[in-house]
Design an enzyme around this catalytic site. Structure first.
Site, mmCIF file in Angstrom:
data_model
loop_
_atom_site.group_PDB
_atom_site.id
_atom_site.type_symbol
_atom_site.label_atom_id
_atom_site.label_comp_id
_atom_site.label_asym_id
_atom_site.label_seq_id
_atom_site.Cartn_x
_atom_site.Cartn_y
_atom_site.Cartn_z
ATOM 1 N N ARG A 29 0.830 -1.216 0.000
ATOM 2 C CA ARG A 29 0.000 0.000 0.000
ATOM 3 C C ARG A 29 0.864 1.266 0.000
ATOM 4 O O ARG A 29 0.510 2.259 0.641
ATOM 5 C CB ARG A 29 -0.952 0.020 1.191
ATOM 6 C CG ARG A 29 -1.908 -1.153 1.251
ATOM 7 C CD ARG A 29 -2.892 -1.092 0.088
ATOM 8 N NE ARG A 29 -4.023 -1.972 0.328
ATOM 9 C CZ ARG A 29 -5.178 -1.570 0.892
ATOM 10 N NH1 ARG A 29 -5.365 -0.344 1.240
ATOM 11 N NH2 ARG A 29 -6.138 -2.428 1.061
ATOM 12 N N ARG A 47 -3.115 6.908 1.269
ATOM 13 C CA ARG A 47 -3.558 8.080 2.034
ATOM 14 C C ARG A 47 -2.541 8.657 2.999
ATOM 15 O O ARG A 47 -2.728 9.776 3.472
ATOM 16 C CB ARG A 47 -4.859 7.735 2.773
ATOM 17 C CG ARG A 47 -6.039 7.617 1.825
ATOM 18 C CD ARG A 47 -7.212 6.983 2.511
ATOM 19 N NE ARG A 47 -6.878 5.609 2.863
ATOM 20 C CZ ARG A 47 -7.662 4.808 3.583
ATOM 21 N NH1 ARG A 47 -8.802 5.256 4.047
ATOM 22 N NH2 ARG A 47 -7.309 3.573 3.844
ATOM 23 N N ARG A 80 -6.684 12.663 -4.618
ATOM 24 C CA ARG A 80 -7.980 12.118 -4.191
ATOM 25 C C ARG A 80 -8.999 13.204 -3.870
ATOM 26 O O ARG A 80 -10.206 12.958 -3.915
ATOM 27 C CB ARG A 80 -7.792 11.205 -2.972
ATOM 28 C CG ARG A 80 -7.504 9.775 -3.331
ATOM 29 C CD ARG A 80 -8.756 9.033 -3.823
ATOM 30 N NE ARG A 80 -9.575 8.572 -2.705
ATOM 31 C CZ ARG A 80 -10.770 9.026 -2.411
ATOM 32 N NH1 ARG A 80 -11.314 9.967 -3.136
ATOM 33 N NH2 ARG A 80 -11.440 8.538 -1.396
ATOM 34 N N ASP A 101 -7.201 -1.787 -7.221
ATOM 35 C CA ASP A 101 -7.695 -2.466 -6.026
ATOM 36 C C ASP A 101 -7.973 -3.914 -6.379
ATOM 37 O O ASP A 101 -8.221 -4.240 -7.538
ATOM 38 C CB ASP A 101 -8.965 -1.804 -5.492
ATOM 39 C CG ASP A 101 -9.276 -2.300 -4.081
ATOM 40 O OD1 ASP A 101 -8.601 -1.843 -3.140
ATOM 41 O OD2 ASP A 101 -10.141 -3.171 -3.931
ATOM 42 N N TYR A 125 -15.235 -10.949 0.225
ATOM 43 C CA TYR A 125 -15.956 -9.701 -0.023
ATOM 44 C C TYR A 125 -17.241 -9.955 -0.805
ATOM 45 O O TYR A 125 -18.269 -9.321 -0.552
ATOM 46 C CB TYR A 125 -15.070 -8.703 -0.783
ATOM 47 C CG TYR A 125 -14.005 -8.086 0.101
ATOM 48 C CD1 TYR A 125 -14.349 -7.178 1.098
ATOM 49 C CD2 TYR A 125 -12.667 -8.408 -0.057
ATOM 50 C CE1 TYR A 125 -13.380 -6.618 1.918
ATOM 51 C CE2 TYR A 125 -11.689 -7.850 0.762
ATOM 52 C CZ TYR A 125 -12.053 -6.953 1.746
ATOM 53 O OH TYR A 125 -11.102 -6.399 2.550
HETATM 54 O O1 CP3 Z 1 0.063 0.949 -3.154
HETATM 55 C C1 CP3 Z 1 -0.475 -0.179 -3.332
HETATM 56 O O2 CP3 Z 1 -0.240 -1.165 -2.614
HETATM 57 C C2 CP3 Z 1 -1.369 -0.371 -4.534
HETATM 58 C C3 CP3 Z 1 -2.750 -0.170 -4.344
HETATM 59 C C4 CP3 Z 1 -3.660 -1.123 -3.590
HETATM 60 C C5 CP3 Z 1 -4.913 -0.679 -3.077
HETATM 61 N N1 CP3 Z 1 -5.563 -1.756 -2.580
HETATM 62 C C6 CP3 Z 1 -5.405 0.713 -3.144
HETATM 63 C C7 CP3 Z 1 -6.478 1.141 -2.249
HETATM 64 C C8 CP3 Z 1 -3.566 -2.489 -3.315
HETATM 65 C C9 CP3 Z 1 -2.440 -3.459 -3.612
HETATM 66 C C10 CP3 Z 1 -4.788 -2.874 -2.684
HETATM 67 C C11 CP3 Z 1 -5.081 -4.257 -2.271
HETATM 68 C C12 CP3 Z 1 -6.226 -4.516 -1.393
HETATM 69 N N2 CP3 Z 1 -7.471 -3.910 -1.379
HETATM 70 C C13 CP3 Z 1 -6.264 -5.577 -0.453
HETATM 71 C C14 CP3 Z 1 -5.142 -6.561 -0.226
HETATM 72 C C15 CP3 Z 1 -4.060 -6.047 0.639
HETATM 73 C C16 CP3 Z 1 -4.442 -5.857 2.080
HETATM 74 O O3 CP3 Z 1 -4.312 -4.721 2.548
HETATM 75 O O4 CP3 Z 1 -4.819 -6.839 2.724
HETATM 76 C C17 CP3 Z 1 -7.519 -5.553 0.174
HETATM 77 C C18 CP3 Z 1 -7.994 -6.479 1.267
HETATM 78 C C19 CP3 Z 1 -8.285 -4.499 -0.432
HETATM 79 C C20 CP3 Z 1 -9.685 -4.122 -0.135
HETATM 80 C C21 CP3 Z 1 -9.795 -2.687 0.233
HETATM 81 N N3 CP3 Z 1 -9.770 -1.640 -0.670
HETATM 82 C C22 CP3 Z 1 -9.941 -2.113 1.523
HETATM 83 C C23 CP3 Z 1 -10.011 -2.913 2.814
HETATM 84 C C24 CP3 Z 1 -9.976 -0.715 1.366
HETATM 85 C C25 CP3 Z 1 -10.233 0.373 2.393
HETATM 86 C C26 CP3 Z 1 -9.394 0.507 3.506
HETATM 87 C C27 CP3 Z 1 -7.907 0.680 3.212
HETATM 88 O O5 CP3 Z 1 -7.127 -0.119 3.756
HETATM 89 O O6 CP3 Z 1 -7.505 1.601 2.491
HETATM 90 C C28 CP3 Z 1 -9.857 -0.450 -0.018
HETATM 91 C C29 CP3 Z 1 -9.795 0.873 -0.662
HETATM 92 C C30 CP3 Z 1 -8.440 1.259 -1.151
HETATM 93 N N4 CP3 Z 1 -7.652 0.495 -1.962
HETATM 94 C C31 CP3 Z 1 -7.761 2.485 -0.909
HETATM 95 C C32 CP3 Z 1 -6.545 2.430 -1.599
HETATM 96 C C33 CP3 Z 1 -5.496 3.487 -1.688
HETATM 97 C C34 CP3 Z 1 -8.309 3.660 -0.110
HETATM 98 C C35 CP3 Z 1 -9.231 4.403 -1.004
HETATM 99 C C36 CP3 Z 1 -9.237 5.880 -0.770
HETATM 100 O O7 CP3 Z 1 -8.329 6.586 -1.260
HETATM 101 O O8 CP3 Z 1 -10.194 6.346 -0.122
#
Ligand code: CP3
Length: 354
Positions: free
Chosen positions: A28, A32, A41, A77, A152
């Site tokens: 990640r 943020r 964003r 995502d 999910y």
């Molecule tokens: O920088 C990176 O790693 C690339 C981007 C990336 C995102 N999601 C962007 C994102 C990656 C690799 C993911 C994978 C992801 N998404 C996983 C697997 C990794 C893990 O953390 O276990 C999972 C379970 C998700 C599902 C998901 N998407 C969640 C739980 C959330 C919200 C909470 C959070 O942790 O951010 C998202 C939304 C999301 N995906 C955001 C980002 C940057 C936040 C969105 C925003 O900007 O409001």
């Protein structure tokens, strides 16, 4: 054998070749905790960001400009390809599926994924990132592990321990296997297309498979992941399999055909490497909370991870799970530089001693 000089350190470490220092990237790493991400964003919602190649490429590259990271990871995502399969979902901030998938009819209603048709913006993002990546930094493409996506889809929204999805495994095992198989094939097609567009390594994020007992892990999560990974060998790039909370499952995980196993922070890497055997590189596993330690303590924690990984080639430094939105970018900068300096010093000392 040593890697050719032009092989990026990250890719050499994935293949368990000796490297001059331990490569590092952060799960990640685009997100943020970075003010420049929050600025983008503020202009667009998350889904638009993932669907606009210029913006997705821009936020992918943001952390590489700030830190000396050894790999980029596609900004997208795990749920993005499911939207391409016809799943109606929103982010708040985690994924919310409007109509959870719990019946045979719903499973049959999922379209097979045709990446060029359903997620062309992802492939275009990859081409833009490759064209813009600084220092020849390699790009990791990724997908959700089949069981994590299943969680999910069946629950509809994040649950503390994804109870609805786990109950479904026991109540409707045949339907569960069918859904997992569909997801497995879709993610294979998705990741092969990412490699075709230029991704230089492929990672499966199995964030919630660690909720399962070993027999259910093997029957449902691992079988589906193996099906995906087997198809991905055709891509000819390193494959990374991350299982969050996988400590109890390492003997089973050792049987997957992946080059690298991603490990959370709960077990020391030395023990993990012994249980995985010599055929796997490891990626991890600093506790994301350690970024909140004072600088000397953060260094001590990073040194412990390096020492646990040991001198055997095949370690990629990372956090054990995604970086938290409240993390301080300056702490990330210190961590990246420290891992490089410390591991280079250790590698040099080892060379001098032989
Ligand atoms: O920088 C990176 O790693 C690339 C981007 C990336 C995102 N999601 C962007 C994102 C990656 C690799 C993911 C994978 C992801 N998404 C996983 C697997 C990794 C893990 O953390 O276990 C999972 C379970 C998700 C599902 C998901 N998407 C969640 C739980 C959330 C919200 C909470 C959070 O942790 O951010 C998202 C939304 C999301 N995906 C955001 C980002 C940057 C936040 C969105 C925003 O900007 O409001």
């Amino acid at each position: 054998m040593s890697a050719p000089a032009e092989t990026p350190v990250f890719l050499a470490a994935c293949r368990r070749q000796p490297v001059p220092y331990t490569p590092i990237w952060i799960m990640r790493q685009a997100g943020r905790y970075l003010p420049e991400y929050r600025k983008v964003r503020a202009q667009v919602d998350f889904v638009t960001l993932t669907r606009t190649p210029e913006l997705a490429a821009e936020v992918t590259l943001q952390p590489l400009r700030r830190f000396a990271l050894d790999a980029a990871i596609l900004f997208s995502d795990i749920m993005t390809p499911l939207q391409g399969m016809g799943v109606d979902l929103t982010f708040n901030p985690g994924p919310v599926v409007r109509e959870p998938i719990r019946t045979d009819a719903a499973i049959d209603g999922l379209r097979a994924l045709v990446p060029e048709r359903d997620v062309p913006f992802v492939l275009e993002s990859i081409r833009l990132i490759r064209a813009g990546a600084p220092r020849g930094v390699p790009l990791i493409g990724f997908a959700g592990g089949p069981f994590t996506l299943f969680c999910y889809l069946v629950c509809g929204r994040p649950e503390k321990e994804f109870e609805t999805a786990r109950a479904f495994l026991y109540a409707q095992p045949a339907a569960a296997e069918r859904l997992l198989e569909r997801l497995s094939d879709a993610m294979a097609a998705y990741l092969l297309a990412q490699a075709g567009a230029g991704a230089q390594a492929l990672m499966l994020f199995e964030s919630w498979a660690g909720l399962l007992a070993p027999p259910e892990f093997e029957r449902f999560a691992l079988r589906a992941a193996k099906r995906t990974l087997a198809a991905l060998r055709a891509a000819g790039v390193p494959l990374i399999y991350y299982v969050n909370q996988g400590s109890a499952l390492m003997e089973a995980v050792a049987g997957v055909d992946a080059d690298v196993i991603g490990v959370d922070w709960r077990s020391p890497l030395g023990e993990v490497r012994r249980r995985l055997g010599p055929g796997k590189a490891v990626q991890g596993n600093l506790d994301p909370a350690a970024l909140f330690a004072p600088p000397e303590e953060l260094e001590r924690q990073a040194a412990r991870v390096l020492a646990e990984a040991g001198p055997t080639p095949g370690h990629i430094f990372n956090l054990g799970h995604g970086i938290w939105p409240k993390a301080d970018p300056d702490a990330v900068a210190r961590l990246v530089d420290y891992v490089h300096e410390r591991s280079a010093r250790d590698a040099q000392a080892r060379r001098a001693a032989t």
